[in-house]
Design an enzyme around this catalytic site. Structure first.
Site, PDB file in Angstrom:
ATOM      1  N   TYR A  56       0.815  -1.218   0.000  1.00 49.49           N
ATOM      2  CA  TYR A  56       0.000   0.000   0.000  1.00 49.49           C
ATOM      3  C   TYR A  56       0.853   1.275   0.000  1.00 49.49           C
ATOM      4  CZ  TYR A  56      -3.556  -3.304   1.767  1.00 49.49           C
ATOM      5  OH  TYR A  56      -4.392  -4.377   1.963  1.00 49.49           O
ATOM      6  N   HIS A 119       1.622 -11.666   3.015  1.00 45.38           N
ATOM      7  CA  HIS A 119       0.522 -11.068   2.249  1.00 45.38           C
ATOM      8  C   HIS A 119      -0.080 -11.989   1.190  1.00 45.38           C
ATOM      9  CE1 HIS A 119      -0.981  -6.921   0.587  1.00 45.38           C
ATOM     10  NE2 HIS A 119      -1.942  -7.809   0.651  1.00 45.38           N
ATOM     11  N   SER A 253     -12.218   3.407   3.373  1.00 41.59           N
ATOM     12  CA  SER A 253     -12.807   4.525   2.652  1.00 41.59           C
ATOM     13  C   SER A 253     -11.991   5.764   2.972  1.00 41.59           C
ATOM     14  CB  SER A 253     -14.265   4.746   3.062  1.00 41.59           C
ATOM     15  OG  SER A 253     -14.806   5.863   2.370  1.00 41.59           O
ATOM     16  N   ARG A 258     -18.538   7.960   5.053  1.00 40.28           N
ATOM     17  CA  ARG A 258     -18.522   6.512   4.858  1.00 40.28           C
ATOM     18  C   ARG A 258     -17.676   5.825   5.934  1.00 40.28           C
ATOM     19  NH1 ARG A 258     -19.352   3.749   0.245  1.00 40.28           N
ATOM     20  NH2 ARG A 258     -21.063   5.221  -0.019  1.00 40.28           N
ATOM     21  N   ASN A 262     -19.369   2.967   8.108  1.00 42.96           N
ATOM     22  CA  ASN A 262     -18.840   1.605   8.149  1.00 42.96           C
ATOM     23  C   ASN A 262     -18.614   1.138   9.583  1.00 42.96           C
ATOM     24  OD1 ASN A 262     -18.803   1.464   5.352  1.00 42.96           O
ATOM     25  ND2 ASN A 262     -16.624   1.903   5.163  1.00 42.96           N
TER      26      ASN A 262
END
Length: 297
Positions: A56, A119, A253, A258, A262
């Site tokens: 990421y 991962h 998000s 949101r 969530n």
């Protein structure tokens, strides 16, 4: 864990450490300003855990944001559960785990990581049928186990592994994974893996519970029926589906509304009948293009 307007339930891993059932996912959130907004909003909403990965490329930004915003909410490092992930390396002489984990510790400005996943069951540059895949994921897992013994990592796990990959682990390590993270929703219920994890005491954590908002999932007739019955949106139903079964989630998000919505899915509980109806919608259908662990030998 630190207090909040709505305290997130905790689950106990096989290592004895407690993890929030809801963590904030950070995939595709990059840049310090975007991370600052997301982390500040998440902490304010009640999230007490963050999920990221080497892939990421946002660990350092998350570390900066936590340093900045934890004091704002009267929280300390030990109030937050941090997850990162790293891929197996393609060279068999060293996995690079020591360097990667040290880098993560520095990025997060911490002396330990709560949970680190392997991962994926192969190195990025290897083909799915490469005969070295087994050795690479084995070496990655063993390196994590060694780092766990050092105290730099509290719990270790695997992500995107399928049943045959899980069944290999006892052949090379006595360390049972503390958790796993897989795509999971009513169209992809992973029953064989969930059964194995329950038998082995491996905590099951769902990613992409909304299936990247695929219209077939968001618009599923049973999801719509439950949504209309309770006056909630389909996303809340889909997040409540794992939560109501004790399965963890990592919704992501960058939109503040949101993010809060969530988190508030933990207020909504499905009945056993509704859970069974949703489980019956299984199509063995995945919506995440990269997460094809079953193709890896």
């Amino acid at each position: 864990m630190g207090g909040s307007k709505l305290d997130v339930p905790l689950v106990t891993l096989n290592t004895g450490y407690k993890m929030p059932i809801v963590l904030f996912g950070t995939y595709k959130i990059t840049g310090q300003d975007a991370i600052d907004l997301a982390v500040d909003t998440a902490l304010d909403a009640g999230y007490r855990g963050f999920d990221t990965a080497k892939y990421y490329k946002n660990e350092a930004e998350i570390g900066n944001a936590l340093e900045k915003f934890l004091p704002k909410y009267d929280l300390k490092r030990e109030d937050i559960f941090l997850i990162t992930k790293f891929p197996p390396a393609s060279n068999t002489e060293a996995t690079g785990a020591d360097r990667l984990i040290q880098e993560s510790l520095e990025n997060f400005k911490t002396s330990y990581l709560d949970l680190v996943y392997v991962h994926y069951p192969k190195a990025d540059e290897r083909a799915n049928d490469d005969p070295e895949n087994f050795a690479n994921r084995r070496d990655a897992y063993l390196a994590l186990a060694k780092l766990k013994d050092s105290g730099k990592i509290r719990s270790i796990g695997v992500s995107n592994f399928v049943l045959r990959h899980f069944q290999e682990i006892p052949k090379y390590s006595s360390v049972v994974p503390a958790a796993t993270q897989l795509e999971y929703h009513p169209h992809f219920t992973r029953n064989d893996i969930r059964k194995y994890c329950k038998e082995q005491g491996i905590y099951f954590q769902a990613f992409s519970s909304l299936g990247r908002h695929h219209p077939d999932l968001i618009g599923d007739p049973v999801v719509a029926e439950i949504s209309q019955k309770h006056g909630v949106n389909p996303e809340t139903v889909l997040l409540a589906f794992p939560l109501s079964q004790g399965i963890g989630i990592v919704p992501k998000s960058s939109n503040p509304d949101r993010i809060r919505e969530n988190f508030n899915a933990i207020r909504f509980k499905l009945s056993q009948e509704e859970i069974e109806k949703l489980n019956a919608r299984d199509k063995n259908k995945y919506y995440i293009s990269r997460a094809h662990g079953w193709e890896v030998l």
